[in-house]
Design a protein around this motif. Structure first.
Motif, PDB file in Angstrom:
ATOM      1  N   GLY A  36       0.787  -1.228   0.000  1.00 10.38           N
ATOM      2  CA  GLY A  36       0.000   0.000   0.000  1.00 10.38           C
ATOM      3  C   GLY A  36       0.817   1.275   0.000  1.00 10.38           C
ATOM      4  O   GLY A  36       0.416   2.279   0.613  1.00 10.38           O
ATOM      5  N   SER A  37       1.946   1.291  -0.694  1.00 11.20           N
ATOM      6  CA  SER A  37       2.824   2.462  -0.657  1.00 11.20           C
ATOM      7  C   SER A  37       2.176   3.713  -1.245  1.00 11.20           C
ATOM      8  O   SER A  37       2.528   4.832  -0.864  1.00 11.20           O
ATOM      9  N   SER A  38       1.236   3.561  -2.172  1.00 11.46           N
ATOM     10  CA  SER A  38       0.585   4.736  -2.760  1.00 11.46           C
ATOM     11  C   SER A  38      -0.760   5.033  -2.107  1.00 11.46           C
ATOM     12  O   SER A  38      -1.477   5.921  -2.549  1.00 11.46           O
ATOM     13  N   LEU A  39      -1.097   4.279  -1.052  1.00 10.45           N
ATOM     14  CA  LEU A  39      -2.294   4.554  -0.264  1.00 10.45           C
ATOM     15  C   LEU A  39      -1.912   5.334   0.982  1.00 10.45           C
ATOM     16  O   LEU A  39      -0.800   5.195   1.511  1.00 10.45           O
ATOM     17  N   ARG A  40      -2.828   6.139   1.471  1.00 11.51           N
ATOM     18  CA  ARG A  40      -2.590   6.832   2.736  1.00 11.51           C
ATOM     19  C   ARG A  40      -3.925   7.184   3.375  1.00 11.51           C
ATOM     20  O   ARG A  40      -4.958   7.264   2.694  1.00 11.51           O
ATOM     21  N   LEU A  41      -3.878   7.360   4.681  1.00 15.65           N
ATOM     22  CA  LEU A  41      -5.053   7.803   5.413  1.00 15.65           C
ATOM     23  C   LEU A  41      -4.877   9.251   5.843  1.00 15.65           C
ATOM     24  O   LEU A  41      -3.790   9.656   6.262  1.00 15.65           O
ATOM     25  N   VAL A  42      -5.944  10.016   5.718  1.00 14.99           N
ATOM     26  CA  VAL A  42      -5.992  11.336   6.324  1.00 14.99           C
ATOM     27  C   VAL A  42      -7.068  11.297   7.399  1.00 14.99           C
ATOM     28  O   VAL A  42      -7.967  10.450   7.374  1.00 14.99           O
ATOM     29  N   LEU A  43      -6.975  12.207   8.353  1.00 14.32           N
ATOM     30  CA  LEU A  43      -7.895  12.235   9.471  1.00 14.32           C
ATOM     31  C   LEU A  43      -8.763  13.480   9.419  1.00 14.32           C
ATOM     32  O   LEU A  43      -8.260  14.576   9.177  1.00 14.32           O
ATOM     33  N   GLN A  44     -10.065  13.304   9.639  1.00 14.92           N
ATOM     34  CA  GLN A  44     -10.967  14.446   9.766  1.00 14.92           C
ATOM     35  C   GLN A  44     -11.433  14.525  11.210  1.00 14.92           C
ATOM     36  O   GLN A  44     -11.945  13.543  11.763  1.00 14.92           O
ATOM     37  N   PRO A  45     -11.268  15.687  11.852  1.00 16.65           N
ATOM     38  CA  PRO A  45     -11.635  15.813  13.269  1.00 16.65           C
ATOM     39  C   PRO A  45     -13.137  15.654  13.482  1.00 16.65           C
ATOM     40  O   PRO A  45     -13.955  16.061  12.661  1.00 16.65           O
ATOM     41  N   VAL A  46     -13.474  15.053  14.616  1.00 18.05           N
ATOM     42  CA  VAL A  46     -14.858  14.932  15.081  1.00 18.05           C
ATOM     43  C   VAL A  46     -14.904  15.575  16.464  1.00 18.05           C
ATOM     44  O   VAL A  46     -14.266  15.083  17.395  1.00 18.05           O
ATOM     45  N   ARG A  47     -15.631  16.681  16.576  1.00  9.22           N
ATOM     46  CA  ARG A  47     -15.661  17.441  17.831  1.00  9.22           C
ATOM     47  C   ARG A  47     -16.844  17.028  18.696  1.00  9.22           C
ATOM     48  O   ARG A  47     -17.961  16.874  18.214  1.00  9.22           O
ATOM     49  N   ARG A  48     -16.582  16.889  19.985  1.00  8.45           N
ATOM     50  CA  ARG A  48     -17.648  16.625  20.949  1.00  8.45           C
ATOM     51  C   ARG A  48     -18.233  17.956  21.404  1.00  8.45           C
ATOM     52  O   ARG A  48     -17.529  18.803  21.933  1.00  8.45           O
TER      53      ARG A  48
END
Length: 296
Positions: free
Chosen positions: A52-64
């Motif tokens: 998976g070298s060309s795959l990546r995860l990004v994170l989207q914040p979830v606020r309480r």
């Protein structure tokens, strides 16, 4: 041999696309119109097999809501940068993965990578939500894969949230129900994603073990404008939130793009919110404290 296998893959894709349970022979006519999808499937399969070298995860914040100073939780979003075509939207390659039979392998990669990322956060670690396809959720090795990823990276079960859509309940209700029961028994959160975008059967909220319900962005887009239509939409959202709370489910509202929407959702009783007004998807490193680092 490689050409024969590629042709067999195209024939298999064509059989699945036309209803499954049938034989399909490769021909130039079969290949026309789906050659690009077949190429994407083959490239994605190779990418996964190579780590998976060309795959990546990004994170989207979830606020309480009600805890503005608390660190955010996150939803993991998959990105793929093709070596020849550049960035490919998830809406283009996820369906290809499902149709070509590699969705489960892709989901397993995402689950492992999400756990690796969260392991790099200092305690108390945030909760990370991972979307899984219906194929992976009801597969025989899903729970074992979840357990292995948590153990491999030393992640507590309550730091993981598995998100599923209504589609899995329409296609595989009984198996999905059994799996969600097992996830919750382990301490893993289960969220029904995109509620309100499809059939939105309220029976799911009481018949399926859930901890969270995520309201689709289409509901969010309809509120906060100050018009009669927006007021009616707000009444619907208020009703859904109240019903979810009665059933013991937390409510996450997606697609929060304006301050007006955020303020209204606070009055309507939403538990958590996400959207560009809260925070845009970004690499995990952007959310780590200066001393933080990702696990190798």
């Amino acid at each position: 041999a490689a050409a024969l296998l590629r042709g067999a893959d195209v024939a298999l894709y064509n059989a699945k696309a036309n209803g499954r349970g049938r034989a399909s022979f490769f021909s130039d006519a079969t290949a026309s119109g789906i050659g690009s999808k077949h190429t994407l499937a083959a490239d994605l399969r190779r990418c996964i097999q190579e780590g998976g070298s060309s795959l990546r995860l990004v994170l989207q914040p979830v606020r309480r809501l009600g805890a503005p100073a608390a660190p955010p939780d996150f939803e993991a979003l998959l990105r793929w940068t093709h070596e020849a075509y550049g960035p490919i939207p998830p809406g283009s390659f996820i369906p290809v993965a499902e149709r070509s039979g590699i969705a489960s392998a892709l989901d397993a990669w995402v689950l492992n990578e999400a756990c690796r990322i969260i392991a790099g956060f200092p305690a108390p670690q945030p909760v990370i939500a991972v979307n899984v396809t219906p194929y992976f959720l009801v597969s025989s090795d899903f729970l074992a894969t979840v357990d292995a990823c948590l153990a491999r990276h030393g992640i507590a079960a309550d730091r993981l949230c598995i998100e599923m859509t209504e589609r899995v309940l329409l296609e595989d209700f009984a198996p999905a129900r059994r799996v969600t029961q097992e996830l919750i028994r382990r301490g893993i959160s289960v969220a029904l994603d995109d509620f309100g975008a499809g059939h939105a059967s309220f029976g799911y909220l009481s018949e399926v073990p859930l901890t969270k319900v995520k309201l689709d962005r289409s509901l969010t887009a309809a509120i906060g404008a100050g018009t009669p239509a927006a007021e009616r939409a707000a009444a619907i959202v208020r009703g859904i939130i109240g019903m979810c709370h009665q059933l013991g489910h937390q409510v996450v509202v997606e697609g929060v793009e304006t301050a007006a929407q955020l303020a209204l959702l606070e009055t309507l009783g939403a538990d958590m919110v996400q959207g560009w007004h809260i925070g845009r998807p970004a690499p995990a490193e952007d959310f780590l404290p200066p001393a933080g680092r990702l696990a190798a």
